[in-house]
Design a protein around this motif. Structure first.
Motif, PDB file in Angstrom:
ATOM      1  N   ALA A  31       0.818  -1.212   0.000  1.00 33.34           N
ATOM      2  CA  ALA A  31       0.000   0.000   0.000  1.00 33.34           C
ATOM      3  C   ALA A  31       0.851   1.260   0.000  1.00 33.34           C
ATOM      4  O   ALA A  31       1.985   1.267   0.492  1.00 33.34           O
ATOM      5  N   GLU A  32       0.280   2.316  -0.547  1.00 39.55           N
ATOM      6  CA  GLU A  32       0.817   3.662  -0.375  1.00 39.55           C
ATOM      7  C   GLU A  32       0.139   4.227   0.865  1.00 39.55           C
ATOM      8  O   GLU A  32      -1.096   4.256   0.941  1.00 39.55           O
ATOM      9  N   VAL A  33       0.927   4.650   1.839  1.00 43.45           N
ATOM     10  CA  VAL A  33       0.383   4.971   3.156  1.00 43.45           C
ATOM     11  C   VAL A  33       0.572   6.442   3.504  1.00 43.45           C
ATOM     12  O   VAL A  33       1.644   7.007   3.298  1.00 43.45           O
ATOM     13  N   ARG A  34      -0.494   7.035   4.036  1.00 43.32           N
ATOM     14  CA  ARG A  34      -0.399   8.328   4.710  1.00 43.32           C
ATOM     15  C   ARG A  34      -0.666   8.100   6.186  1.00 43.32           C
ATOM     16  O   ARG A  34      -1.757   7.650   6.561  1.00 43.32           O
ATOM     17  N   LEU A  35       0.314   8.392   7.013  1.00 38.39           N
ATOM     18  CA  LEU A  35       0.170   8.270   8.455  1.00 38.39           C
ATOM     19  C   LEU A  35      -0.061   9.661   9.010  1.00 38.39           C
ATOM     20  O   LEU A  35       0.806  10.535   8.915  1.00 38.39           O
ATOM     21  N   ARG A  36      -1.255   9.878   9.596  1.00 32.08           N
ATOM     22  CA  ARG A  36      -1.631  11.224  10.030  1.00 32.08           C
ATOM     23  C   ARG A  36      -2.211  11.189  11.441  1.00 32.08           C
ATOM     24  O   ARG A  36      -3.100  10.402  11.747  1.00 32.08           O
ATOM     25  N   HIS A  37      -1.704  12.069  12.285  1.00 36.15           N
ATOM     26  CA  HIS A  37      -2.235  12.159  13.642  1.00 36.15           C
ATOM     27  C   HIS A  37      -3.249  13.286  13.734  1.00 36.15           C
ATOM     28  O   HIS A  37      -3.189  14.267  12.989  1.00 36.15           O
ATOM     29  N   VAL A  38      -4.213  13.112  14.628  1.00 35.16           N
ATOM     30  CA  VAL A  38      -5.188  14.155  14.918  1.00 35.16           C
ATOM     31  C   VAL A  38      -4.584  15.065  15.979  1.00 35.16           C
ATOM     32  O   VAL A  38      -4.114  14.608  17.020  1.00 35.16           O
ATOM     33  N   ALA A  39      -4.588  16.334  15.707  1.00 36.48           N
ATOM     34  CA  ALA A  39      -3.906  17.290  16.571  1.00 36.48           C
ATOM     35  C   ALA A  39      -4.488  17.310  17.973  1.00 36.48           C
ATOM     36  O   ALA A  39      -5.696  17.143  18.183  1.00 36.48           O
ATOM     37  N   GLU A  40      -3.608  17.525  18.936  1.00 36.95           N
ATOM     38  CA  GLU A  40      -4.018  17.664  20.330  1.00 36.95           C
ATOM     39  C   GLU A  40      -4.814  18.953  20.502  1.00 36.95           C
ATOM     40  O   GLU A  40      -4.452  20.004  19.971  1.00 36.95           O
ATOM     41  N   THR A  41      -5.908  18.860  21.246  1.00 34.54           N
ATOM     42  CA  THR A  41      -6.735  20.038  21.482  1.00 34.54           C
ATOM     43  C   THR A  41      -6.568  20.600  22.888  1.00 34.54           C
ATOM     44  O   THR A  41      -7.051  21.690  23.171  1.00 34.54           O
ATOM     45  N   THR A  67      -6.358  15.604   7.895  1.00 37.93           N
ATOM     46  CA  THR A  67      -7.374  16.467   7.293  1.00 37.93           C
ATOM     47  C   THR A  67      -8.390  15.591   6.567  1.00 37.93           C
ATOM     48  O   THR A  67      -8.135  14.415   6.276  1.00 37.93           O
ATOM     49  N   GLY A  68      -9.510  16.167   6.245  1.00 36.07           N
ATOM     50  CA  GLY A  68     -10.495  15.429   5.473  1.00 36.07           C
ATOM     51  C   GLY A  68      -9.966  15.000   4.127  1.00 36.07           C
ATOM     52  O   GLY A  68     -10.377  13.960   3.585  1.00 36.07           O
ATOM     53  N   GLU A  69      -9.050  15.765   3.570  1.00 29.60           N
ATOM     54  CA  GLU A  69      -8.477  15.418   2.265  1.00 29.60           C
ATOM     55  C   GLU A  69      -7.767  14.077   2.302  1.00 29.60           C
ATOM     56  O   GLU A  69      -7.711  13.366   1.288  1.00 29.60           O
ATOM     57  N   ASP A  70      -7.216  13.709   3.461  1.00 26.40           N
ATOM     58  CA  ASP A  70      -6.553  12.407   3.571  1.00 26.40           C
ATOM     59  C   ASP A  70      -7.552  11.272   3.368  1.00 26.40           C
ATOM     60  O   ASP A  70      -7.207  10.231   2.792  1.00 26.40           O
ATOM     61  N   ILE A  71      -8.792  11.448   3.812  1.00 26.86           N
ATOM     62  CA  ILE A  71      -9.817  10.430   3.600  1.00 26.86           C
ATOM     63  C   ILE A  71     -10.259  10.428   2.146  1.00 26.86           C
ATOM     64  O   ILE A  71     -10.425   9.367   1.535  1.00 26.86           O
ATOM     65  N   VAL A  72     -10.448  11.606   1.570  1.00 21.88           N
ATOM     66  CA  VAL A  72     -10.838  11.702   0.154  1.00 21.88           C
ATOM     67  C   VAL A  72      -9.806  11.014  -0.722  1.00 21.88           C
ATOM     68  O   VAL A  72     -10.145  10.288  -1.668  1.00 21.88           O
ATOM     69  N   TRP A  73      -8.538  11.206  -0.407  1.00 22.81           N
ATOM     70  CA  TRP A  73      -7.431  10.620  -1.180  1.00 22.81           C
ATOM     71  C   TRP A  73      -7.415   9.103  -1.102  1.00 22.81           C
ATOM     72  O   TRP A  73      -7.092   8.409  -2.068  1.00 22.81           O
ATOM     73  N   TRP A 103     -18.966  14.680   3.922  1.00 30.43           N
ATOM     74  CA  TRP A 103     -20.032  13.686   4.001  1.00 30.43           C
ATOM     75  C   TRP A 103     -21.196  14.079   3.099  1.00 30.43           C
ATOM     76  O   TRP A 103     -21.741  13.235   2.360  1.00 30.43           O
ATOM     77  N   ALA A 104     -21.585  15.362   3.151  1.00 32.88           N
ATOM     78  CA  ALA A 104     -22.719  15.831   2.347  1.00 32.88           C
ATOM     79  C   ALA A 104     -22.457  15.686   0.860  1.00 32.88           C
ATOM     80  O   ALA A 104     -23.384  15.495   0.066  1.00 32.88           O
ATOM     81  N   GLU A 105     -21.193  15.741   0.478  1.00 37.01           N
ATOM     82  CA  GLU A 105     -20.821  15.599  -0.930  1.00 37.01           C
ATOM     83  C   GLU A 105     -20.594  14.143  -1.319  1.00 37.01           C
ATOM     84  O   GLU A 105     -20.289  13.851  -2.473  1.00 37.01           O
ATOM     85  N   GLY A 106     -20.748  13.222  -0.373  1.00 40.93           N
ATOM     86  CA  GLY A 106     -20.563  11.805  -0.674  1.00 40.93           C
ATOM     87  C   GLY A 106     -19.116  11.377  -0.807  1.00 40.93           C
ATOM     88  O   GLY A 106     -18.832  10.268  -1.287  1.00 40.93           O
ATOM     89  N   LYS A 107     -18.190  12.213  -0.340  1.00 40.43           N
ATOM     90  CA  LYS A 107     -16.775  11.920  -0.556  1.00 40.43           C
ATOM     91  C   LYS A 107     -16.163  10.988   0.480  1.00 40.43           C
ATOM     92  O   LYS A 107     -14.996  10.616   0.375  1.00 40.43           O
ATOM     93  N   LEU A 108     -16.949  10.607   1.494  1.00 39.41           N
ATOM     94  CA  LEU A 108     -16.449   9.685   2.509  1.00 39.41           C
ATOM     95  C   LEU A 108     -16.987   8.276   2.295  1.00 39.41           C
ATOM     96  O   LEU A 108     -16.606   7.354   3.026  1.00 39.41           O
ATOM     97  N   ALA A 109     -17.866   8.115   1.307  1.00 38.37           N
ATOM     98  CA  ALA A 109     -18.534   6.839   1.073  1.00 38.37           C
ATOM     99  C   ALA A 109     -17.678   5.893   0.242  1.00 38.37           C
ATOM    100  O   ALA A 109     -16.710   6.298  -0.411  1.00 38.37           O
ATOM    101  N   ASP A 110     -18.056   4.611   0.297  1.00 35.95           N
ATOM    102  CA  ASP A 110     -17.498   3.578  -0.582  1.00 35.95           C
ATOM    103  C   ASP A 110     -16.000   3.370  -0.390  1.00 35.95           C
ATOM    104  O   ASP A 110     -15.292   3.005  -1.323  1.00 35.95           O
TER     105      ASP A 110
END
Length: 205
Positions: A31-41, A67-73, A103-110
């Motif tokens: 796989a081509e992998v993007r490893l991304r952490h969610v920032a501390e709040t 970012t959301g773009e990582d899921i879209v990618w 989500w509203a644009e359907g970009k997280l589906a499938d």
């Protein structure tokens, strides 16, 4: 090549180590992998008395944040979160809640989704954390690919929903064989399943 995003939140570093193990196994599976952490709040001063939390914050704060773009990618996404009273941590929850536009644009589906978690005590809400996360992914229209009992090693680690770790201060970078094997199996299963969806001629090894 399957594109896999590993998106995780970690406070004291156990999730970071788990995510790194998943990334290594996924890359070995092609796989081509993007490893991304969610920032501390939280303000770092609020956990200054916790050496493990501070050390993980310092080690990850300058790395690329999720970012959301990582899921879209991605063709597939593996999420990671510690258990907080039987649910994903607020930091990951806030990230997921920010994805309404995509989500509203359907970009997280499938897309193929799976997850891992950790808690300070045995069981400790691990299964409910994974199931709670999967409910959100169902709303995305995601294809949830849990490990199930698809390999004899899963009868050893015993979690068909994902991968879970009982976290202690002395095992941040040292997991038992059952956890190591379960993380690698999860990565391979997600990569292979996503690959078959992206390229239907691909067959599992």
């Amino acid at each position: 090549m399957t594109k896999l995003a590993i998106i995780y939140y970690s406070a004291t570093g156990h999730g970071t180590a788990m995510a790194q193990r998943v990334a290594t196994a996924a890359e070995s599976a092609g796989a081509e992998v993007r490893l991304r952490h969610v920032a501390e709040t939280h303000d770092p001063e609020s956990f200054a008395q916790n050496p493990a939390w501070t050390a993980n914050y310092q080690a990850t704060k300058d790395l690329p944040g999720a970012t959301g773009e990582d899921i879209v990618w991605a063709d597939a996404v593996i999420f990671g979160s510690p258990t907080r009273f039987g649910s994903p941590a607020a930091q990951l929850r806030n990230f997921l809640d920010s994805l309404g536009g995509l989500w509203a644009e359907g970009k997280l589906a499938d897309k193929v989704y799976a997850a891992f978690t950790s808690s300070n005590t045995l069981h400790g809400g691990q299964e409910t954390t994974l199931l709670s996360l999967y409910i959100t992914l169902m709303h995305f229209g995601g294809i949830i690919v849990p490990p199930g009992y698809t390999d004899p090693l899963k009868f050893v680690d015993g979690n068909p929903y994902g991968v879970s770790l009982v976290s202690t201060h002395d095992n941040i970078n040292e997991f038992d064989d059952a956890t190591e094997n379960a993380l690698a199996h999860l990565a391979r299963r997600v990569v292979q399943t996503a690959g078959r969806l992206v390229s239907p001629s691909v067959t599992p090894e």
